[in-house]
Write an enzyme that holds these catalytic residues in place. Structure first.
Site, PDB file in Angstrom:
ATOM      1  N   ASP A  60      82.634  52.248 -23.549  1.00  0.00           N
ATOM      2  CA  ASP A  60      83.496  52.135 -24.729  1.00  0.00           C
ATOM      3  C   ASP A  60      83.140  50.877 -25.538  1.00  0.00           C
ATOM      4  O   ASP A  60      82.930  50.941 -26.763  1.00  0.00           O
ATOM      5  CB  ASP A  60      84.948  52.065 -24.220  1.00  0.00           C
ATOM      6  CG  ASP A  60      85.972  52.413 -25.273  1.00  0.00           C
ATOM      7  OD1 ASP A  60      85.571  52.867 -26.360  1.00  0.00           O
ATOM      8  OD2 ASP A  60      87.173  52.246 -24.997  1.00  0.00           O
ATOM      9  N   ASP A  92      70.746  53.595 -21.425  1.00  0.00           N
ATOM     10  CA  ASP A  92      71.918  53.162 -22.191  1.00  0.00           C
ATOM     11  C   ASP A  92      72.311  54.290 -23.146  1.00  0.00           C
ATOM     12  O   ASP A  92      71.505  54.718 -23.972  1.00  0.00           O
ATOM     13  CB  ASP A  92      71.525  51.901 -22.965  1.00  0.00           C
ATOM     14  CG  ASP A  92      72.661  51.331 -23.783  1.00  0.00           C
ATOM     15  OD1 ASP A  92      73.653  52.041 -24.043  1.00  0.00           O
ATOM     16  OD2 ASP A  92      72.538  50.164 -24.192  1.00  0.00           O
ATOM     17  N   ILE A  93      73.534  54.744 -23.040  1.00  0.00           N
ATOM     18  CA  ILE A  93      73.968  55.894 -23.850  1.00  0.00           C
ATOM     19  C   ILE A  93      73.955  55.581 -25.348  1.00  0.00           C
ATOM     20  O   ILE A  93      73.786  56.481 -26.165  1.00  0.00           O
ATOM     21  CB  ILE A  93      75.352  56.410 -23.377  1.00  0.00           C
ATOM     22  CG1 ILE A  93      75.578  57.846 -23.854  1.00  0.00           C
ATOM     23  CG2 ILE A  93      76.480  55.487 -23.809  1.00  0.00           C
ATOM     24  CD1 ILE A  93      76.637  58.600 -23.105  1.00  0.00           C
ATOM     25  N   SER A 104      84.645  57.823 -15.727  1.00  0.00           N
ATOM     26  CA  SER A 104      85.562  57.290 -14.694  1.00  0.00           C
ATOM     27  C   SER A 104      84.886  56.540 -13.542  1.00  0.00           C
ATOM     28  O   SER A 104      85.573  56.082 -12.634  1.00  0.00           O
ATOM     29  CB  SER A 104      86.459  58.386 -14.086  1.00  0.00           C
ATOM     30  OG  SER A 104      87.459  58.765 -15.004  1.00  0.00           O
ATOM     31  N   GLY A 159      83.194  53.695 -13.622  1.00  0.00           N
ATOM     32  CA  GLY A 159      83.061  52.240 -13.792  1.00  0.00           C
ATOM     33  C   GLY A 159      84.396  51.567 -13.547  1.00  0.00           C
ATOM     34  O   GLY A 159      84.880  51.498 -12.417  1.00  0.00           O
ATOM     35  N   ASN A 181      89.755  54.950 -23.398  1.00  0.00           N
ATOM     36  CA  ASN A 181      91.114  54.922 -22.821  1.00  0.00           C
ATOM     37  C   ASN A 181      92.049  55.527 -23.856  1.00  0.00           C
ATOM     38  O   ASN A 181      91.660  55.746 -25.005  1.00  0.00           O
ATOM     39  CB  ASN A 181      91.529  53.501 -22.422  1.00  0.00           C
ATOM     40  CG  ASN A 181      91.550  52.574 -23.606  1.00  0.00           C
ATOM     41  OD1 ASN A 181      92.358  52.723 -24.518  1.00  0.00           O
ATOM     42  ND2 ASN A 181      90.632  51.611 -23.635  1.00  0.00           N
TER      43      ASN A 181
HETATM   44  N1  AR6 Z   1      75.353  53.575 -21.084  1.00  0.00           N
HETATM   45  C1  AR6 Z   1      75.531  54.465 -20.085  1.00  0.00           C
HETATM   46  N2  AR6 Z   1      76.371  54.256 -19.054  1.00  0.00           N
HETATM   47  C2  AR6 Z   1      77.042  53.072 -19.034  1.00  0.00           C
HETATM   48  C3  AR6 Z   1      76.907  52.094 -20.055  1.00  0.00           C
HETATM   49  C4  AR6 Z   1      76.014  52.389 -21.114  1.00  0.00           C
HETATM   50  N3  AR6 Z   1      75.822  51.537 -22.122  1.00  0.00           N
HETATM   51  N4  AR6 Z   1      77.735  51.037 -19.733  1.00  0.00           N
HETATM   52  C5  AR6 Z   1      78.337  51.345 -18.569  1.00  0.00           C
HETATM   53  N5  AR6 Z   1      77.928  52.566 -18.139  1.00  0.00           N
HETATM   54  P1  AR6 Z   1      83.089  52.748 -17.752  1.00  0.00           P
HETATM   55  P2  AR6 Z   1      85.397  54.417 -16.989  1.00  0.00           P
HETATM   56  C6  AR6 Z   1      78.324  53.327 -16.939  1.00  0.00           C
HETATM   57  O1  AR6 Z   1      83.705  51.550 -17.110  1.00  0.00           O
HETATM   58  O2  AR6 Z   1      85.173  54.148 -15.548  1.00  0.00           O
HETATM   59  C7  AR6 Z   1      86.780  50.991 -20.722  1.00  0.00           C
HETATM   60  O3  AR6 Z   1      87.376  49.729 -20.824  1.00  0.00           O
HETATM   61  C8  AR6 Z   1      79.019  52.586 -15.823  1.00  0.00           C
HETATM   62  O4  AR6 Z   1      78.066  51.985 -14.955  1.00  0.00           O
HETATM   63  O5  AR6 Z   1      82.443  52.597 -19.078  1.00  0.00           O
HETATM   64  O6  AR6 Z   1      85.689  55.826 -17.431  1.00  0.00           O
HETATM   65  C9  AR6 Z   1      87.588  52.055 -21.431  1.00  0.00           C
HETATM   66  O7  AR6 Z   1      88.205  51.560 -22.601  1.00  0.00           O
HETATM   67  C10 AR6 Z   1      79.780  53.715 -15.127  1.00  0.00           C
HETATM   68  O8  AR6 Z   1      78.929  54.414 -14.218  1.00  0.00           O
HETATM   69  O9  AR6 Z   1      84.187  53.947 -17.937  1.00  0.00           O
HETATM   70  C11 AR6 Z   1      88.600  52.415 -20.379  1.00  0.00           C
HETATM   71  O10 AR6 Z   1      89.665  51.513 -20.361  1.00  0.00           O
HETATM   72  C12 AR6 Z   1      80.104  54.684 -16.260  1.00  0.00           C
HETATM   73  O11 AR6 Z   1      79.274  54.299 -17.356  1.00  0.00           O
HETATM   74  C13 AR6 Z   1      87.822  52.320 -19.092  1.00  0.00           C
HETATM   75  O12 AR6 Z   1      86.768  51.377 -19.372  1.00  0.00           O
HETATM   76  C14 AR6 Z   1      81.566  54.662 -16.713  1.00  0.00           C
HETATM   77  O13 AR6 Z   1      82.052  53.329 -16.689  1.00  0.00           O
HETATM   78  C15 AR6 Z   1      87.173  53.620 -18.712  1.00  0.00           C
HETATM   79  O14 AR6 Z   1      86.597  53.481 -17.435  1.00  0.00           O
END
Ligand code: AR6
Length: 171
Positions: free
Chosen positions: A33, A9-10, A121, A123, A23
């Site tokens: 986020d 977890d970051i 990007s 997720g 975003n």
């Molecule tokens: N620690 C590390 N990685 C994580 C965590 C965490 N706690 N939680 C999720 N991931 P995403 P995006 C992973 O959706 O695709 C938001 O609503 C996850 O499994 O966080 O860039 C923003 O406000 C995935 O592999 O980011 C934007 O609207 C990676 O982190 C949008 O989501 C990125 O997933 C950005 O989407």
């Protein structure tokens, strides 16, 4: 510069800066986020709002990065960057690479030695993990920086494996 991979977890990383997959609004969301704002507390949002009302009236453009406090996180700064939504019609990989490059540039400005990145990007924005890992590793390795350690913090075993593969191909 050293690249390390961690499954976890970051928001738990004791580093100088953590990168947020934000975003353009900078006002929060889900995924990384949501977790950063939840665990980091209200100070981060306060600074994001201040940035919006000062130099970022239209929001942070895709591919760019900006820093705030990390609030209650065990880090000093959060570097917010906006990844592109994946598209099958349009090649947006230049924008994804830009997120990594610009985040490193901001880290250098801050003097951050250890920086934790999520897989931007991959997720909610649906970028295929293998391709995202390749772009992330190639860009980080190809960007001159004072950062001593880039730590990729991967949330799932699949993401971890994709980054491991990308790293071994690159070396
Ligand atoms: N620690 C590390 N990685 C994580 C965590 C965490 N706690 N939680 C999720 N991931 P995403 P995006 C992973 O959706 O695709 C938001 O609503 C996850 O499994 O966080 O860039 C923003 O406000 C995935 O592999 O980011 C934007 O609207 C990676 O982190 C949008 O989501 C990125 O997933 C950005 O989407």
């Amino acid at each position: 510069m050293r690249i390390t991979l961690v499954l976890g977890d970051i928001t738990r990383q004791e580093v100088d800066a953590v990168v947020n997959a934000a975003n353009s609004s900078l006002l929060g969301g889900g995924g990384v986020d949501g977790a950063i704002h939840r665990r980091g507390g209200p100070q981060i949002l306060t600074e994001c709002r201040r940035l919006r009302s000062a130099q970022l009236g239209k929001g942070l453009p895709t591919g760019q990065a900006v820093a705030t406090t990390a609030g209650d996180l065990p880090a000093t700064w959060v570097i917010h960057t906006v990844g592109p939504v994946h598209s099958r019609q349009e090649d947006r990989s230049g924008l994804l690479a830009s997120c990594y490059r610009e985040s490193l540039r901001v880290a250098d400005e801050l003097g951050a030695a250890v920086v934790a990145f999520p897989a931007i990007s991959t997720g909610i924005y649906r970028w295929p993990i293998d391709d995202a890992a390749r772009i992330a590793i190639q860009t980080i390795c190809g960007t001159p920086t004072q950062v001593a350690e880039v730590r990729f913090v991967l949330f799932t075993p699949d993401a971890y494996t994709a980054f491991e593969k990308a790293l071994s191909r690159h070396r």
